[in-house]
Design a protein around this motif. Structure first.
Motif, mmCIF file in Angstrom:
data_model
loop_
_atom_site.group_PDB
_atom_site.id
_atom_site.type_symbol
_atom_site.label_atom_id
_atom_site.label_comp_id
_atom_site.label_asym_id
_atom_site.label_seq_id
_atom_site.Cartn_x
_atom_site.Cartn_y
_atom_site.Cartn_z
ATOM 1 N N MET A 105 -30.421 22.023 -23.040
ATOM 2 C CA MET A 105 -31.541 22.421 -22.182
ATOM 3 C C MET A 105 -30.991 23.181 -20.974
ATOM 4 N N PRO A 106 -31.840 23.950 -20.281
ATOM 5 C CA PRO A 106 -31.373 24.676 -19.094
ATOM 6 C C PRO A 106 -30.814 23.718 -18.050
ATOM 7 N N VAL A 107 -29.707 24.103 -17.418
ATOM 8 C CA VAL A 107 -29.077 23.268 -16.394
ATOM 9 C C VAL A 107 -28.803 24.115 -15.156
ATOM 10 N N ALA A 108 -29.193 23.593 -14.006
ATOM 11 C CA ALA A 108 -28.888 24.225 -12.721
ATOM 12 C C ALA A 108 -28.026 23.261 -11.920
ATOM 13 N N THR A 109 -27.081 23.789 -11.145
ATOM 14 C CA THR A 109 -26.171 22.933 -10.387
ATOM 15 C C THR A 109 -26.107 23.360 -8.923
ATOM 16 N N VAL A 110 -25.797 22.376 -8.070
ATOM 17 C CA VAL A 110 -25.670 22.622 -6.643
ATOM 18 C C VAL A 110 -24.862 21.467 -6.061
ATOM 19 N N ASN A 111 -24.335 21.642 -4.871
ATOM 20 C CA ASN A 111 -23.656 20.560 -4.175
ATOM 21 C C ASN A 111 -24.631 19.410 -3.904
ATOM 22 N N ASP A 112 -24.130 18.169 -3.869
ATOM 23 C CA ASP A 112 -25.022 17.018 -3.724
ATOM 24 C C ASP A 112 -25.743 16.992 -2.377
ATOM 25 N N VAL A 113 -25.062 17.368 -1.292
ATOM 26 C CA VAL A 113 -25.731 17.411 0.007
ATOM 27 C C VAL A 113 -26.772 18.526 0.019
ATOM 28 N N HIS A 114 -26.470 19.636 -0.632
ATOM 29 C CA HIS A 114 -27.453 20.708 -0.751
ATOM 30 C C HIS A 114 -28.693 20.223 -1.515
ATOM 31 N N ALA A 115 -28.469 19.443 -2.573
ATOM 32 C CA ALA A 115 -29.596 18.897 -3.329
ATOM 33 C C ALA A 115 -30.449 17.992 -2.447
ATOM 34 N N HIS A 116 -29.790 17.172 -1.656
ATOM 35 C CA HIS A 116 -30.483 16.297 -0.712
ATOM 36 C C HIS A 116 -31.356 17.132 0.222
ATOM 37 N N ALA A 117 -30.804 18.225 0.733
ATOM 38 C CA ALA A 117 -31.537 19.076 1.668
ATOM 39 C C ALA A 117 -32.732 19.742 0.994
ATOM 40 N N ILE A 118 -32.542 20.234 -0.211
ATOM 41 C CA ILE A 118 -33.642 20.883 -0.934
ATOM 42 C C ILE A 118 -34.767 19.892 -1.171
ATOM 43 N N GLY A 119 -34.407 18.669 -1.582
ATOM 44 C CA GLY A 119 -35.419 17.652 -1.828
ATOM 45 C C GLY A 119 -36.264 17.387 -0.594
ATOM 46 N N GLU A 120 -35.602 17.219 0.550
ATOM 47 C CA GLU A 120 -36.329 16.938 1.786
ATOM 48 C C GLU A 120 -37.138 18.146 2.260
ATOM 49 N N ALA A 121 -36.575 19.343 2.089
ATOM 50 C CA ALA A 121 -37.266 20.535 2.562
ATOM 51 C C ALA A 121 -38.497 20.852 1.718
ATOM 52 N N VAL A 122 -38.386 20.662 0.409
ATOM 53 C CA VAL A 122 -39.466 21.058 -0.501
ATOM 54 C C VAL A 122 -40.489 19.952 -0.704
ATOM 55 N N HIS A 123 -40.019 18.704 -0.849
ATOM 56 C CA HIS A 123 -40.927 17.611 -1.184
ATOM 57 C C HIS A 123 -40.934 16.469 -0.167
ATOM 58 N N GLY A 124 -40.095 16.542 0.853
ATOM 59 C CA GLY A 124 -39.978 15.439 1.797
ATOM 60 C C GLY A 124 -40.496 15.769 3.178
ATOM 61 N N ALA A 125 -39.712 15.419 4.198
ATOM 62 C CA ALA A 125 -40.153 15.560 5.581
ATOM 63 C C ALA A 125 -40.393 17.006 5.988
ATOM 64 N N GLY A 126 -39.786 17.962 5.267
ATOM 65 C CA GLY A 126 -39.957 19.369 5.614
ATOM 66 C C GLY A 126 -40.997 20.101 4.796
ATOM 67 N N ARG A 127 -41.732 19.374 3.998
ATOM 68 C CA ARG A 127 -42.710 20.017 3.111
ATOM 69 C C ARG A 127 -43.725 20.839 3.921
ATOM 70 N N GLY A 128 -43.925 22.068 3.496
ATOM 71 C CA GLY A 128 -44.883 22.944 4.163
ATOM 72 C C GLY A 128 -44.307 23.752 5.300
ATOM 73 N N GLU A 129 -43.031 23.501 5.650
ATOM 74 C CA GLU A 129 -42.395 24.242 6.725
ATOM 75 C C GLU A 129 -41.555 25.380 6.155
ATOM 76 N N ARG A 130 -41.382 26.436 6.931
ATOM 77 C CA ARG A 130 -40.672 27.612 6.425
ATOM 78 C C ARG A 130 -39.158 27.484 6.572
ATOM 79 N N THR A 131 -38.676 27.117 7.748
ATOM 80 C CA THR A 131 -37.240 27.056 8.012
ATOM 81 C C THR A 131 -36.855 25.628 8.355
ATOM 82 N N VAL A 132 -36.058 25.020 7.480
ATOM 83 C CA VAL A 132 -35.714 23.605 7.628
ATOM 84 C C VAL A 132 -34.195 23.449 7.663
#
Length: 315
Positions: A105-132
């Motif tokens: 299946m398709p696989v995408a990779t990133v650093n673990d801290v980067h993944a943490h940041a994406i999660g929070e920015a897109v679906h967590g405390a930063g959801r709806g904000e432009r620059t996080v």
């Protein structure tokens, strides 16, 4: 239902989950990271966790697999470019290509801290904000800048090493990266422990014990925590001046250490920020331990052709 596999690969534990497009983890599995056994054992553990998860959800469609992994991950080749000694032999591992071949299946990779940041920015405390701006403070100091939901990884995928910026409070102290005077050697959890011992404190069990001693009236413990929090706060304030984000999200183990640490970090960040930016929101994470799983999963475009869950993966 269409979901994505999200994997958080750290030095001690690998966690995986099935994540909805809305960022909700519906099922989760974890296993110790077999670091001493080498990269092949780590890859197989990822496959085993994925197999277990897909078997637990018959009829669910899997869009792909996103992996947030320790180390510097090349954004194009999906190969580990650099890793610390906590994962022997990990550098050079063709993480994305190997897991893609084994899972089919398709696989995408990133650093673990980067993944943490994406999660929070897109679906967590930063959801709806432009620059996080996300800062993680724990065993190390790291983070990432996410703009319009897109990670700003840098030319080599290594952006976000906030622990390796100069800090006045760390002057003369050697850093694990080979440099000196970096933020991580004064503001991380292990750095607080080392500073306490360096200043003559008696051996504590761990960094948490230093916080407990500070709360019980140990002046030295309170002082080294204050220095660490001040250094981190001033650095965050400088980053606010540089980036002008909508908000800063602070996570990691130290962020849960209590108001003594948090209040100092926040006040020092505001003191360092320029007047126009001093009101920038500084908030804790909201996804907790699932943030990297959610962030890794969000790397997969769920609008792409998805794969039926047959619960049978390529060995």
């Amino acid at each position: 239902m269409t979901v994505t596999l999200g994997v958080d690969l750290g030095g001690t534990k690998i966690a995986a989950g099935l994540v909805t497009p809305g960022g909700v983890v519906t099922r989760q599995r974890s296993a110790p990271t077999p670091a001493a056994e080498g990269p092949e054992a780590i890859l197989q553990t990822i496959v085993d966790l994925a197999t277990s998860l897909t078997a637990s959800a018959p009829g669910v469609v899997i869009a792909g697999c996103g992996i947030g992994a320790a180390g510097v991950i090349d954004p194009v080749s999906r190969t580990v470019q650099f890793a610390t000694s906590s994962l022997p032999g990990w550098a050079g591992t063709r993480l994305g290509a190997e897991i893609e071949r084994r899972l089919g299946m398709p696989v995408a990779t990133v650093n673990d801290v980067h993944a943490h940041a994406i999660g929070e920015a897109v679906h967590g405390a930063g959801r709806g904000e432009r620059t996080v701006l996300v800062i993680a403070a724990g065993t190390g100091i790291g983070g990432a800048l996410v703009i319009d939901g897109v990670l700003q990884a840098g030319r080599h995928g290594a952006a976000g090493h906030y622990g390796h910026v100069p800090a006045t409070e760390a002057a003369g102290l050697s850093c694990t990266c080979g440099g000196t005077g970096h933020l991580e050697v004064i503001a991380s959890g292990p750095a607080i422990l080392q500073a306490y011992l360096r200043r003559g404190g008696t051996e504590p069990g761990d960094t948490r014990e230093i916080f407990a001693r500070a709360d019980a009236g140990d002046a030295l413990a309170a002082e080294v925590i204050g220095v660490a929090a001040t250094a981190l706060g001033r650095s965050i304030g400088g980053s606010i001046n540089s980036v002008d984000p909508d908000l800063v999200i602070v996570g990691g183990g130290l962020a849960a250490a209590g108001s003594r640490w948090w209040n100092t970090v926040e006040s020092q960040a505001r003191a360092e920020a320029m007047g126009l930016l001093a009101g920038c929101r500084i908030v804790p994470t909201s996804l907790g331990a699932n943030s990297a799983i959610v962030g890794a999963a969000s790397l997969i475009n769920t609008a792409a052709p998805a794969l039926p869950n047959t619960a049978s993966l390529t060995p």
